[in-house]
Design a protein around this motif. Structure first.
Motif, PDB file in Angstrom:
ATOM      1  N   ILE A   8       0.862  -1.184   0.000  1.00 17.32           N
ATOM      2  CA  ILE A   8       0.000   0.000   0.000  1.00 17.32           C
ATOM      3  C   ILE A   8       0.893   1.227   0.000  1.00 17.32           C
ATOM      4  CG2 ILE A   8      -1.834   1.235   1.220  1.00 17.32           C
ATOM      5  CD1 ILE A   8      -2.562  -1.447   2.567  1.00 17.32           C
ATOM      6  N   ILE A  59      -2.081  -1.579  -3.715  1.00 22.22           N
ATOM      7  CA  ILE A  59      -3.206  -0.689  -3.397  1.00 22.22           C
ATOM      8  C   ILE A  59      -2.682   0.739  -3.459  1.00 22.22           C
ATOM      9  CG2 ILE A  59      -4.911  -0.067  -1.646  1.00 22.22           C
ATOM     10  CD1 ILE A  59      -4.548  -3.017  -0.588  1.00 22.22           C
ATOM     11  N   ILE A 123      -9.057   2.453   1.339  1.00 22.85           N
ATOM     12  CA  ILE A 123      -8.523   1.272   2.040  1.00 22.85           C
ATOM     13  C   ILE A 123      -9.656   0.311   2.366  1.00 22.85           C
ATOM     14  CG2 ILE A 123      -7.371   0.461   4.129  1.00 22.85           C
ATOM     15  CD1 ILE A 123      -5.551   1.925   2.060  1.00 22.85           C
ATOM     16  N   LEU A 138       3.997  -1.161   3.951  1.00 17.33           N
ATOM     17  CA  LEU A 138       3.676   0.266   3.892  1.00 17.33           C
ATOM     18  C   LEU A 138       4.935   1.129   3.887  1.00 17.33           C
ATOM     19  CD1 LEU A 138       0.985   0.150   6.691  1.00 17.33           C
ATOM     20  CD2 LEU A 138       0.472   1.002   4.401  1.00 17.33           C
ATOM     21  N   VAL A 150      -4.490   1.934   8.123  1.00 17.95           N
ATOM     22  CA  VAL A 150      -4.154   0.586   7.649  1.00 17.95           C
ATOM     23  C   VAL A 150      -3.592  -0.254   8.787  1.00 17.95           C
ATOM     24  CG1 VAL A 150      -2.652  -0.749   6.131  1.00 17.95           C
ATOM     25  CG2 VAL A 150      -3.763   1.318   5.267  1.00 17.95           C
TER      26      VAL A 150
END
Length: 314
Positions: A8, A59, A123, A138, A150
């Motif tokens: 992400i 993502i 998210i 991340l 997240v």
């Protein structure tokens, strides 16, 4: 077993101009050499993880523009699941405008664009991918509020979170205590522990301070020295691989992506770090961030060629 990784983060297009010297205010420089490259720490790590053999879902938020479509096409070519990359018409895709002079120095202006729109709502739309992932990876080129969201969601779902806190910025103890893996370099560690992280003692002290904040595993990357790993049970140095570097850009991102892949394949921690060290070493032998990320076969070949065990002293 190769379980999935949810990366992400950010995705940019790097617009690069090689110039004889940096322009003064009002000055126009002709004869610049222009090139484009894929960038953004999230995208770099997603590509590195996929090339290392990982099953990757990315993502992210990109623009509804030519750059955004180009990035999506590139991710698909890399075998990355793009189902949860949102294309926004509100902002253009993220870009980095980079001037590089003859001395190799650079000036960089980053326009986050659509990266700044990666919100908690987006998210939530990717919750299925997050709940099905073995590792959540991340960085900090998206809003820190989204990163915190997240981490909280992953904690509630019982998922392992790996954070690479770059670009460096302060982080709350509440966020840190939910991390399974904190992967950071000396500069990033120094900001979080509020003292220099250079000597052996300082590295050990920094790792201990971060463990006291309830991070489960601290991994401090040290370039050519290797990586220092600390858990509540043990602390150890995992040696680097000897290789002649050409360009260190993206080596840290490659390390993170390869480490996530190795852990998703259930490798033991020290073996996973050795795998990531080899990947990062190979990444320094080519120009650029994403172009330099090595394949699983190349990583395995280097590890076989330079077979050695971890060192306890450094």
């Amino acid at each position: 077993m190769n379980q999935s990784i949810a990366v992400i983060g950010s995705s940019n297009i790097d617009l690069i101009a090689q110039v004889a010297h940096f322009p003064q205010p009002g000055e126009t420089i002709g004869n610049a050499r222009y090139s484009q490259a894929y960038g953004g720490k999230g995208a770099n790590q997603a590509v590195a993880a996929a090339r290392a053999g990982g099953n990757v879902t990315f993502i992210a938020s990109v623009g509804k523009d030519t750059f955004g479509q180009t990035m999506l096409t590139n991710f698909s070519k890399e075998g990355i699941n793009t189902d949860y990359i949102t294309q926004s018409g509100e902002e253009p895709s993220g870009t980095a405008i980079i001037l590089v002079n003859e001395a190799g120095e650079n000036c960089i202006a980053v326009a986050p664009g659509a990266n700044a729109l990666l919100s908690s709502e987006l998210i939530d739309e990717a919750r299925i991918a997050i709940s099905g992932a073995e590792i959540i990876l991340l960085q900090l080129e998206i809003p820190v509020e989204t990163v915190a969201y997240v981490v909280g969601l992953a904690n509630r779902l019982g998922k392992k979170v790996m954070l690479n806190p770059a670009p460096a910025q302060p982080l709350s103890d509440d966020l840190l205590k939910h991390l399974h893996y904190l992967v950071l370099n000396e500069t990033e560690a120094a900001l979080l522990v509020d003292h220099p992280v250079e000597t052996t003692h300082q590295i050990e002290e920094a790792a201990n301070k971060l463990l006291q904040k309830r991070v489960q595993t601290v991994i401090i990357t040290l370039g050519a020295r290797g990586a220092y790993v600390a858990t509540r049970r043990e602390q150890q140095m995992v040696s680097a691989y000897g290789i002649q570097p050409v360009d260190t850009t993206g080596a840290g991102d490659t390390f993170c992506g390869a480490l996530a892949t190795a852990l998703s394949q259930q490798k033991k921690l020290n073996d996973a770090i050795a795998f990531a060290n080899a990947a990062a070493a190979l990444a320094t032998t080519k120009l650029g961030a994403q172009p330099s990320a090595p394949t699983a076969a190349a990583i395995a070949a280097l590890m076989k060629e330079q077979s050695f065990s971890s060192d306890e002293d450094f």
